[in-house]
Design a protein around this motif. Sequence first.
Motif, PDB file in Angstrom:
ATOM      1  N   ARG A  15      10.179  -2.014 -11.670  1.00 47.68           N
ATOM      2  CA  ARG A  15      11.834  -0.903 -11.943  1.00 47.68           C
ATOM      3  C   ARG A  15      12.385  -2.760 -12.558  1.00 47.68           C
ATOM      4  N   ARG A  16      12.844  -3.575 -11.974  1.00 45.01           N
ATOM      5  CA  ARG A  16      13.446  -4.589 -12.152  1.00 45.01           C
ATOM      6  C   ARG A  16      12.653  -5.523 -13.615  1.00 45.01           C
ATOM      7  N   ASP A  17      11.447  -5.512 -13.371  1.00 42.04           N
ATOM      8  CA  ASP A  17      11.171  -6.297 -14.730  1.00 42.04           C
ATOM      9  C   ASP A  17      10.939  -5.524 -15.893  1.00 42.04           C
ATOM     10  N   HIS A  18      11.702  -4.071 -16.054  1.00 45.23           N
ATOM     11  CA  HIS A  18      11.354  -3.035 -17.027  1.00 45.23           C
ATOM     12  C   HIS A  18      12.181  -2.009 -16.556  1.00 45.23           C
ATOM     13  N   PRO A  19      13.651  -2.807 -16.853  1.00 43.01           N
ATOM     14  CA  PRO A  19      14.586  -1.726 -16.449  1.00 43.01           C
ATOM     15  C   PRO A  19      15.018  -0.967 -17.808  1.00 43.01           C
ATOM     16  N   ALA A  20      14.894  -1.308 -18.861  1.00 44.11           N
ATOM     17  CA  ALA A  20      15.181   0.124 -19.838  1.00 44.11           C
ATOM     18  C   ALA A  20      13.652   1.178 -19.816  1.00 44.11           C
ATOM     19  N   ALA A  21      13.007   1.155 -19.701  1.00 45.40           N
ATOM     20  CA  ALA A  21      11.805   2.245 -19.414  1.00 45.40           C
ATOM     21  C   ALA A  21      12.320   3.306 -18.428  1.00 45.40           C
ATOM     22  N   ARG A  22      11.657   4.333 -19.162  1.00 46.45           N
ATOM     23  CA  ARG A  22      12.510   5.835 -19.200  1.00 46.45           C
ATOM     24  C   ARG A  22      10.985   5.439 -17.612  1.00 46.45           C
ATOM     25  N   HIS A  23      10.358   6.052 -17.797  1.00 45.12           N
ATOM     26  CA  HIS A  23       9.366   5.821 -16.394  1.00 45.12           C
ATOM     27  C   HIS A  23       8.742   4.634 -15.768  1.00 45.12           C
ATOM     28  N   HIS A  24       9.121   5.276 -14.423  1.00 48.01           N
ATOM     29  CA  HIS A  24       8.392   4.410 -13.528  1.00 48.01           C
ATOM     30  C   HIS A  24       7.179   4.652 -12.325  1.00 48.01           C
ATOM     31  N   CYS A  25       6.124   5.710 -12.995  1.00 47.59           N
ATOM     32  CA  CYS A  25       5.456   6.356 -12.210  1.00 47.59           C
ATOM     33  C   CYS A  25       4.251   5.643 -11.870  1.00 47.59           C
ATOM     34  N   TRP A  26       4.225   5.926 -10.194  1.00 43.54           N
ATOM     35  CA  TRP A  26       3.679   4.947  -9.255  1.00 43.54           C
ATOM     36  C   TRP A  26       2.453   5.556  -8.671  1.00 43.54           C
ATOM     37  N   ALA A  27       1.659   4.962  -7.931  1.00 50.98           N
ATOM     38  CA  ALA A  27       0.458   5.232  -7.230  1.00 50.98           C
ATOM     39  C   ALA A  27      -0.345   4.285  -6.396  1.00 50.98           C
ATOM     40  N   TRP A  28      -0.300   4.781  -4.795  1.00 49.90           N
ATOM     41  CA  TRP A  28      -0.779   3.435  -3.544  1.00 49.90           C
ATOM     42  C   TRP A  28      -2.306   4.191  -3.202  1.00 49.90           C
ATOM     43  N   VAL A  29      -2.733   3.279  -2.874  1.00 50.10           N
ATOM     44  CA  VAL A  29      -3.621   3.302  -0.921  1.00 50.10           C
ATOM     45  C   VAL A  29      -3.142   1.595  -0.751  1.00 50.10           C
ATOM     46  N   ALA A  30      -2.499   1.896  -0.186  1.00 52.03           N
ATOM     47  CA  ALA A  30      -1.852   0.614   0.661  1.00 52.03           C
ATOM     48  C   ALA A  30      -2.497   0.244   2.208  1.00 52.03           C
ATOM     49  N   GLY A  31      -3.446   0.571   2.389  1.00 49.67           N
ATOM     50  CA  GLY A  31      -4.781   0.447   3.165  1.00 49.67           C
ATOM     51  C   GLY A  31      -6.150   0.148   2.596  1.00 49.67           C
ATOM     52  N   ALA A  32      -7.010   1.186   4.087  1.00 44.03           N
ATOM     53  CA  ALA A  32      -7.728   1.620   3.334  1.00 44.03           C
ATOM     54  C   ALA A  32      -8.093   2.413   2.737  1.00 44.03           C
ATOM     55  N   PRO A  33      -9.816   2.486   1.736  1.00 39.67           N
ATOM     56  CA  PRO A  33      -9.816   3.379   0.940  1.00 39.67           C
ATOM     57  C   PRO A  33      -9.540   5.061   2.157  1.00 39.67           C
ATOM     58  N   SER A  34     -10.202   4.673   3.310  1.00 43.31           N
ATOM     59  CA  SER A  34     -10.433   6.291   4.327  1.00 43.31           C
ATOM     60  C   SER A  34      -8.988   6.657   5.569  1.00 43.31           C
ATOM     61  N   ASP A  35      -8.068   5.569   4.952  1.00 39.31           N
ATOM     62  CA  ASP A  35      -6.955   5.768   5.948  1.00 39.31           C
ATOM     63  C   ASP A  35      -5.943   6.429   4.741  1.00 39.31           C
ATOM     64  N   SER A  36      -5.719   8.056   4.992  1.00 40.39           N
ATOM     65  CA  SER A  36      -4.245   9.019   4.318  1.00 40.39           C
ATOM     66  C   SER A  36      -3.460   8.527   4.677  1.00 40.39           C
TER      67      SER A  36
END
Length: 203
Positions: free
Chosen positions: A43-64
């Motif tokens: 968001r800081r790097d692209h303040p003029a963008a309309r959307h900052h959509c995101w997704a993450w798998v912040a640990g192991a893929p099996s950890d819901s």
Amino acid sequence: MNAYDIPAEPLSFSEEIKKSRFITLITHTDGLEAARACVQQARRDHPAARHHCWAWVAGAPSDSQQLGFSDDGEPSGTAGKPMLAQLMGNNIGEITAVVVRYYGGIQLGTGGLVKAYGGGVQQALKLLVRQQKVPMLNFSLTCDYAQLAEIERMIIRFHGQLLQSDFVQHVALTLALPHSQVAGFAQNLTDFSRGALTLAPLK
């Protein structure tokens, strides 16, 4: 807990679709705090963008418990969810994807948005440099000085790591073992010490 891929280095992939510019940013993020920080940085790097959509798998893929996504103002289900589906389909962990959209004035429709956001992550993952992470568990172990050399050899044999050694009346060790090697190491330890030595799990 099996081994899984993680990003070896950050990646940026950009494409233009019907005058909108979509920039997919892929970053290694170990834990939810790092993932949130990654989104804030985008968001800081692209303040003029309309959307900052995101997704993450912040640990192991099996950890819901480590999954998350956001459409950030796009129609529900058209951005974050298809992005997360791409991450989960690649058995990759400790990863955050942010797709930054600079709106070009032409609406893409729900199908077009799903394709743009999911497709951007799909293309970026094809270019991503990966490395494998082997989940490790930490243990403490106390032994006699005479037993130390053999235990050090066992740690190497079972692909573990000796994290700390404290030399007092006995030797107090802290070691890490791959999840898949714990049972074999414990059995070897029992056989070697005739049941006198045991691993104590550390949280």
